[in-house]
Scaffold this active site. Structure first.
Site, short mmCIF file in Angstrom:
data_model
loop_
_atom_site.label_atom_id
_atom_site.label_comp_id
_atom_site.label_asym_id
_atom_site.label_seq_id
_atom_site.Cartn_x
_atom_site.Cartn_y
_atom_site.Cartn_z
N ARG A 87 0.85 -1.19 0.00
CA ARG A 87 0.00 0.00 0.00
C ARG A 87 0.89 1.24 0.00
NH1 ARG A 87 -2.85 2.88 4.84
NH2 ARG A 87 -3.75 4.54 3.60
N HIS A 131 -2.96 10.86 0.77
CA HIS A 131 -2.46 10.67 2.13
C HIS A 131 -1.89 12.01 2.59
CE1 HIS A 131 -1.03 7.37 5.05
NE2 HIS A 131 -0.66 8.51 5.62
N GLU A 176 -7.44 8.37 6.39
CA GLU A 176 -7.70 9.01 7.68
C GLU A 176 -8.20 10.45 7.55
OE1 GLU A 176 -4.06 8.48 9.86
OE2 GLU A 176 -4.39 6.35 10.14
N ASN A 301 -7.41 1.62 10.09
CA ASN A 301 -6.08 1.87 10.65
C ASN A 301 -6.24 1.86 12.16
OD1 ASN A 301 -5.50 2.28 7.99
ND2 ASN A 301 -4.96 4.44 8.17
N TYR A 303 -4.40 1.60 15.99
CA TYR A 303 -3.18 1.68 16.79
C TYR A 303 -3.42 1.53 18.29
CZ TYR A 303 -0.78 3.19 12.57
OH TYR A 303 -0.25 3.23 11.30
N GLU A 361 -3.54 -0.27 8.23
CA GLU A 361 -2.37 0.16 9.02
C GLU A 361 -2.48 -0.41 10.42
OE1 GLU A 361 -1.53 4.36 9.34
OE2 GLU A 361 -1.91 4.67 7.21
#
Ligand code: IFM
Length: 452
Positions: A87, A131, A176, A301, A303, A361
């Site tokens: 990606r 991005h 995002e 994504n 985290y 991600e």
């Protein structure tokens, strides 16, 4: 250069990997460098990073990882790693230097080399259109605050699809959007560094409509191509079971998650958030239909989680973030919480039922050091990966349509306002000579992919 020169194998990854996509991810401004080379013009991140005080240590993406120059090396790293998908994002201002006009042949040539190099190695290109690096020329014409941005993005998406759609079959429109809108236009942490709540709302809306238009562009041109959006989803939990803390968590969840998920899945903007923020949603036309254009997958994504308590700290949201005590955190100060990924996936399945989900991600930053023998033993990253990939197995065992995982990131890179101080890579980048060295985590991930 310490990178392994052999290991350029071309096994059929789809066969080996049972169709689950094992990938790694990067983004243009974070790795490419060559900021002024071959006709590229500045993006808002070039401008922002050159303003003193905006990034750690005054770091910029001028050189980043020199990926533009070291493309073949990085392609070989991916091949060695055994990933079935890569990606990456395209630098809009490298491809279309004036934002909405003619393409730059050197930019086209670079991305052709990248895409062809991936395919030659049996790696599927997953192309992220945006991005975060809006061409500065477009920002100067009103940028994402202007409704015209939707047309600029549609033109850009059409250009990408025309140039690369014969070979790129996986598309991510925007990465995002909450970071773009909230961090760039309200918090001021990211480019372009504004602190205006209404601007951030307008931007979020234009991003979502631009996404919907781009989905249509892809599907009209290549009905069999798969297209989705990547959301940064950081689930929120209440600090206690008091009604006040629960309400604070609901407010943050509305602002960070539902603001994007609800309209994408056809529910319009969440009314409680509109009330809370005391803002005007821009005039809608048929925008909600465009935003809710069906996608083939949702990119997630993930985290960490966030913990919210009632309190006056965060202005209009009337809440305060709580750092959980006694938990393990990464170099970003982010709690390691794999269960959050499981809870998030269950919620997505129950509330939104995406056609498929890819983790686009997931990863962790650590203060990696090169040992005397040249090795980078990043045991904490290995542990982070192992725990999240165990969770991936649990998610799959529950029948959730999780189809792939992209590690963030292939290599250490420019971590936005944290500059080069935070290392997320599977490959260590020496910023003096730009050599790449696989860390222990790269070896571990490689073996994990091989065995899957
Ligand atoms: O580096 C970023 C990436 O660009 C977007 N998602 C989060 C990563 C880690 O902060």
């Amino acid at each position: 250069m310490s990178f392994i020169k052999s290991g350029f194998c071309c096994r059929n990854t789809a066969e080996v990997n049972n169709d689950f996509v094992w990938g790694a991810a990067t983004a243009a401004y974070q790795i490419e460098g060559a900021a002024t080379a071959d006709g590229r013009t500045p993006s808002i991140w070039d401008t922002f990073t050159h303003i003193p005080g905006k990034t750690h240590n005054g770091d910029t993406g001028d050189d980043a990882c020199r990926h533009y120059e070291l493309l073949e090396t990085d392609l070989d790293s991916m091949s060695w790693l055994g990933i079935s998908a890569y990606r990456f994002s395209v630098s809009w201002s490298r491809l279309i230097p004036d934002g909405d006009g003619a393409v730059n042949p050197a930019g086209v040539a670079f991305y052709n080399r990248l895409i062809d190099g991936l395919l030659a190695r049996g790696i599927e290109p997953w192309l992220t259109m945006y991005h975060w690096d809006l061409p500065q020329v477009l920002h100067d014409r009103g940028g994402w605050q202007s409704r015209e941005s939707i047309d600029w993005f549609e033109h850009y998406a059409s250009t990408l699809v025309t140039l690369f759609g014969d070979r790129v079959k996986h598309w991510i429109t925007i990465n995002e959007p909450h970071c773009v809108a909230w961090f760039g236009y309200y918090r001021g942490w990211f480019a372009p560094g504004l602190t205006d709540i209404q601007a951030s709302i307008d931007v979020s809306h234009h991003l979502l409509v631009a996404h919907g238009r781009a989905v249509r562009v892809v599907k009209n041109a290549w009905p069999d191509a798969l297209v989705g959006i990547s959301l940064g989803l950081t689930p929120v939990e209440a600090a206690s079971d008091s009604a006040e803390d629960e309400a604070a968590a609901r407010r943050l969840d509305g602002y960070d998650l539902r603001w994007f998920l609800d309209p994408l899945y056809g529910r319009g903007y969440p009314a409680d958030v509109v009330r809370q923020l005391n803002i005007t949603v821009p005039s809608l036309h048929d925008d909600l239909d465009v935003i809710a254009t069906p996608t083939d997958f949702l990119g997630v994504n993930y985290y960490l989680r966030q913990i919210a308590a009632a309190g006056p700290v965060d202005g209009f949201l009337d809440l305060t973030g709580v750092d959980p005590e006694g938990v393990e955190v990464t170099d970003m100060g982010w709690e390691i919480y794999p269960d959050g990924l499981l809870h998030l996936m269950r919620r997505l399945r129950n509330d939104y039922a995406p056609a498929a989900i890819y983790i686009t991600e997931n990863g962790s930053a650590w203060p990696d050091v090169v040992g005397d023998n040249g090795e980078i033993v990043d045991s904490r990253r290995v542990d982070y990966l192992r725990r999240h990939l165990d969770t991936v197995e649990t998610i799959k065992s529950e029948g959730i349509a999780l189809k792939g995982y992209f590690a963030w990131s292939l290599l250490d890179n420019f971590e936005w306002n944290s500059g080069y101080a935070k290392r997320f890579g599977l490959f260590y980048v020496n910023y003096d000579d730009f050599s790449r060295t696989p860390k222990a985590s790269a070896h571990w991930y490689r073996e994990h992919i091989r065995k899957s």
